[in-house]
Design a protein around this motif. Structure first.
Motif, PDB file in Angstrom:
ATOM      1  N   PRO A   1       0.824  -1.220   0.000  1.00 40.04           N
ATOM      2  CA  PRO A   1       0.000   0.000   0.000  1.00 40.04           C
ATOM      3  C   PRO A   1       0.858   1.271   0.000  1.00 40.04           C
ATOM      4  O   PRO A   1       1.376   1.692   1.036  1.00 40.04           O
ATOM      5  N   GLU A   2       1.004   1.855  -1.158  1.00 38.86           N
ATOM      6  CA  GLU A   2       1.801   3.069  -1.347  1.00 38.86           C
ATOM      7  C   GLU A   2       1.303   3.768  -2.604  1.00 38.86           C
ATOM      8  O   GLU A   2       0.661   3.140  -3.459  1.00 38.86           O
ATOM      9  N   PRO A   3       1.565   5.050  -2.742  1.00 41.88           N
ATOM     10  CA  PRO A   3       0.962   5.809  -3.852  1.00 41.88           C
ATOM     11  C   PRO A   3       1.272   5.271  -5.243  1.00 41.88           C
ATOM     12  O   PRO A   3       0.429   5.361  -6.145  1.00 41.88           O
ATOM     13  N   ASP A   4       2.478   4.734  -5.455  1.00 44.16           N
ATOM     14  CA  ASP A   4       2.820   4.281  -6.807  1.00 44.16           C
ATOM     15  C   ASP A   4       2.460   2.817  -7.056  1.00 44.16           C
ATOM     16  O   ASP A   4       2.794   2.267  -8.112  1.00 44.16           O
ATOM     17  N   ALA A   5       1.738   2.183  -6.129  1.00 43.89           N
ATOM     18  CA  ALA A   5       1.381   0.768  -6.301  1.00 43.89           C
ATOM     19  C   ALA A   5       0.558   0.508  -7.568  1.00 43.89           C
ATOM     20  O   ALA A   5       0.818  -0.466  -8.283  1.00 43.89           O
ATOM     21  N   PRO A   6      -0.443   1.340  -7.901  1.00 40.23           N
ATOM     22  CA  PRO A   6      -1.185   1.058  -9.146  1.00 40.23           C
ATOM     23  C   PRO A   6      -0.294   1.088 -10.382  1.00 40.23           C
ATOM     24  O   PRO A   6      -0.460   0.266 -11.285  1.00 40.23           O
ATOM     25  N   GLY A   7       0.688   2.004 -10.393  1.00 39.55           N
ATOM     26  CA  GLY A   7       1.563   2.111 -11.557  1.00 39.55           C
ATOM     27  C   GLY A   7       2.426   0.893 -11.754  1.00 39.55           C
ATOM     28  O   GLY A   7       2.483   0.318 -12.862  1.00 39.55           O
ATOM     29  N   TYR A   8       3.107   0.445 -10.688  1.00 35.28           N
ATOM     30  CA  TYR A   8       3.985  -0.710 -10.891  1.00 35.28           C
ATOM     31  C   TYR A   8       3.205  -2.018 -10.975  1.00 35.28           C
ATOM     32  O   TYR A   8       3.687  -2.988 -11.563  1.00 35.28           O
ATOM     33  N   THR A   9       1.990  -2.049 -10.423  1.00 36.15           N
ATOM     34  CA  THR A   9       1.158  -3.244 -10.609  1.00 36.15           C
ATOM     35  C   THR A   9       0.708  -3.356 -12.059  1.00 36.15           C
ATOM     36  O   THR A   9       0.765  -4.445 -12.657  1.00 36.15           O
TER      37      THR A   9
ATOM     38  N   PRO B   1      -7.340   0.716  -5.895  1.00 40.08           N
ATOM     39  CA  PRO B   1      -7.127   0.625  -7.350  1.00 40.08           C
ATOM     40  C   PRO B   1      -6.298  -0.587  -7.764  1.00 40.08           C
ATOM     41  O   PRO B   1      -6.467  -1.106  -8.873  1.00 40.08           O
ATOM     42  N   VAL B   2      -5.423  -1.065  -6.876  1.00 43.24           N
ATOM     43  CA  VAL B   2      -4.619  -2.247  -7.187  1.00 43.24           C
ATOM     44  C   VAL B   2      -5.505  -3.478  -7.279  1.00 43.24           C
ATOM     45  O   VAL B   2      -5.403  -4.264  -8.240  1.00 43.24           O
ATOM     46  N   TRP B   3      -6.386  -3.663  -6.299  1.00 40.14           N
ATOM     47  CA  TRP B   3      -7.285  -4.811  -6.348  1.00 40.14           C
ATOM     48  C   TRP B   3      -8.153  -4.753  -7.603  1.00 40.14           C
ATOM     49  O   TRP B   3      -8.455  -5.789  -8.219  1.00 40.14           O
ATOM     50  N   GLY B   4      -8.548  -3.552  -8.011  1.00 39.94           N
ATOM     51  CA  GLY B   4      -9.331  -3.424  -9.232  1.00 39.94           C
ATOM     52  C   GLY B   4      -8.557  -3.874 -10.463  1.00 39.94           C
ATOM     53  O   GLY B   4      -9.093  -4.586 -11.323  1.00 39.94           O
TER      54      GLY B   4
ATOM     55  N   LYS C   1     -14.998 -10.870  -7.718  1.00 36.43           N
ATOM     56  CA  LYS C   1     -14.436 -11.767  -8.723  1.00 36.43           C
ATOM     57  C   LYS C   1     -12.930 -11.925  -8.576  1.00 36.43           C
ATOM     58  O   LYS C   1     -12.289 -12.606  -9.384  1.00 36.43           O
ATOM     59  N   LEU C   2     -12.364 -11.313  -7.555  1.00 39.03           N
ATOM     60  CA  LEU C   2     -10.927 -11.384  -7.327  1.00 39.03           C
ATOM     61  C   LEU C   2     -10.495 -12.835  -7.133  1.00 39.03           C
ATOM     62  O   LEU C   2     -11.127 -13.597  -6.398  1.00 39.03           O
ATOM     63  N   ARG C   3      -9.389 -13.201  -7.790  1.00 33.28           N
ATOM     64  CA  ARG C   3      -8.891 -14.576  -7.714  1.00 33.28           C
ATOM     65  C   ARG C   3      -7.851 -14.646  -6.598  1.00 33.28           C
ATOM     66  O   ARG C   3      -6.662 -14.441  -6.818  1.00 33.28           O
ATOM     67  N   LEU C   4      -8.315 -14.891  -5.388  1.00 31.89           N
ATOM     68  CA  LEU C   4      -7.438 -14.980  -4.225  1.00 31.89           C
ATOM     69  C   LEU C   4      -7.163 -16.435  -3.884  1.00 31.89           C
ATOM     70  O   LEU C   4      -8.074 -17.270  -3.893  1.00 31.89           O
ATOM     71  N   ILE C   5      -5.905 -16.735  -3.563  1.00 34.32           N
ATOM     72  CA  ILE C   5      -5.527 -18.048  -3.042  1.00 34.32           C
ATOM     73  C   ILE C   5      -4.958 -17.815  -1.657  1.00 34.32           C
ATOM     74  O   ILE C   5      -3.897 -17.205  -1.498  1.00 34.32           O
ATOM     75  N   VAL C   6      -5.685 -18.242  -0.647  1.00 35.71           N
ATOM     76  CA  VAL C   6      -5.280 -18.015   0.738  1.00 35.71           C
ATOM     77  C   VAL C   6      -4.206 -19.024   1.114  1.00 35.71           C
ATOM     78  O   VAL C   6      -4.422 -20.244   1.053  1.00 35.71           O
ATOM     79  N   ALA C   7      -3.037 -18.527   1.477  1.00 38.27           N
ATOM     80  CA  ALA C   7      -1.898 -19.388   1.774  1.00 38.27           C
ATOM     81  C   ALA C   7      -2.104 -20.155   3.073  1.00 38.27           C
ATOM     82  O   ALA C   7      -2.804 -19.708   3.986  1.00 38.27           O
ATOM     83  N   HIS C   8      -1.487 -21.320   3.152  1.00 41.55           N
ATOM     84  CA  HIS C   8      -1.442 -22.121   4.384  1.00 41.55           C
ATOM     85  C   HIS C   8      -2.840 -22.524   4.863  1.00 41.55           C
ATOM     86  O   HIS C   8      -3.059 -22.680   6.062  1.00 41.55           O
TER      87      HIS C   8
END
Length: 293
Positions: A109-117, A146-149, A186-193
């Motif tokens: 979670p940081e301001p440039d996260a959408p850009g590098y994602t 916006p990243v999750w989107g 609709k997010l494709r999450l895989i919960v670890a462990h």
């Protein structure tokens, strides 16, 4: 580094050329810090955690070959700002030189996260990894909206360590993840462990949301069962969602032989069809993998 069960016919039939969606490769200076954490984990967690496959990068890659692993991940994760983009750059290079590696990326979670994602998606990443406990952030942080989107629109999976094992964090547990899924169903999450230690809560989410799955990483092993046993009454539910349970090992950061993680799944006695899905078919379908000749 030899697969101790390589001569077992049933095991070879079930796990031939399996994908492993939860393996860790990262820059050596970062990996050294991760290993140092585990080396000191005894006092923090009340138990020792020896790294069973502490070796050079190439030796670790060769070890996966010996275990019959067709495809693996680099499972990088950021624990502070201004780190994720650098890790993504490293992981892109690693995947380029290791063709069996499923190009892995991360975000924070940081301001440039959408850009590098967006850049990672454009560069062809196959999977994302985030670690809520180590990163000390909430999945529903507004900076990640916006990243999750972006990730939901891409259809790419995110392996998320969000349960409270092996040690709870400020933002671990099912509630923040449930908040994210309400906004991005609709997010494709895989919960670890398998969601350790909130097993049933994350199993509920996997049953509720079509694209939410679980990875078996370290779960059901003797090491995990000693501290956080999986509720046996829930295994029938785990069998019922067998199409979205994925094999993961946590290699190289495991305190037991690689094959023990597979043995632990076999002894659940959920049937060969379930094992084939978990050890091969589910990940093969998710990533479009073909059996090696």
């Amino acid at each position: 580094m030899v697969a101790t069960l390589a001569d077992d016919h049933r095991l070879r039939t079930l796990r031939s050329e399996e994908p492993d969606i939860h393996t860790h490769f990262m820059p050596r200076n970062v990996l050294d810090k991760v290993w140092a954490y585990f080396d000191s984990a005894g006092p923090k967690l009340g138990r020792e955690w020896p790294i069973n496959y502490r070796a050079t990068e190439q030796t670790r890659v060769d070890g996966l070959t010996a275990f019959g692993v067709q495809a693996f991940t680099s499972m990088i994760y950021a624990h502070k700002p201004d780190m994720a983009a650098w890790l993504n750059s490293w992981a892109l290079d690693f995947a380029a030189r290791e063709p069996r590696c499923l190009h892995t990326s991360t975000f924070y979670p940081e301001p440039d996260a959408p850009g590098y994602t967006a850049a990672a998606i454009e560069a062809g990443t196959r999977i994302f990894k985030v670690h809520v406990q180590v990163g000390d952030f909430s999945p529903d942080d507004p900076m990640l909206t916006p990243v999750w989107g972006l990730v939901e629109d891409s259809g790419l999976p995110v392996v998320i360590h969000c349960g409270s094992g092996p040690a709870p964090g400020r933002f671990t547990g099912p509630a923040p993840v449930a908040n994210v899924l309400r906004e991005f169903p609709k997010l494709r999450l895989i919960v670890a462990h398998m969601g350790t230690t909130e097993y049933l809560d994350f199993l509920d989410l996997a049953e509720r949301y079509e694209n939410v799955g679980l990875d078996t990483t370290m779960s059901f092993t003797d090491f995990a069962e000693e501290g956080a046993p999986y509720p046996r009454e829930a295994l029938r539910r785990v069998k019922a969602i067998g199409d979205k349970v994925y094999w993961g090992s946590d290699y190289p950061n495991i305190p037991y032989p690689y094959a023990h993680g597979i043995d632990a799944l076999i002894r659940l006695d959920l049937g060969d069809e379930w094992l084939r899905k978990v050890l091969y078919e589910n990940a093969a379908a998710l990533f479009g993998l073909e059996k090696a000749s």
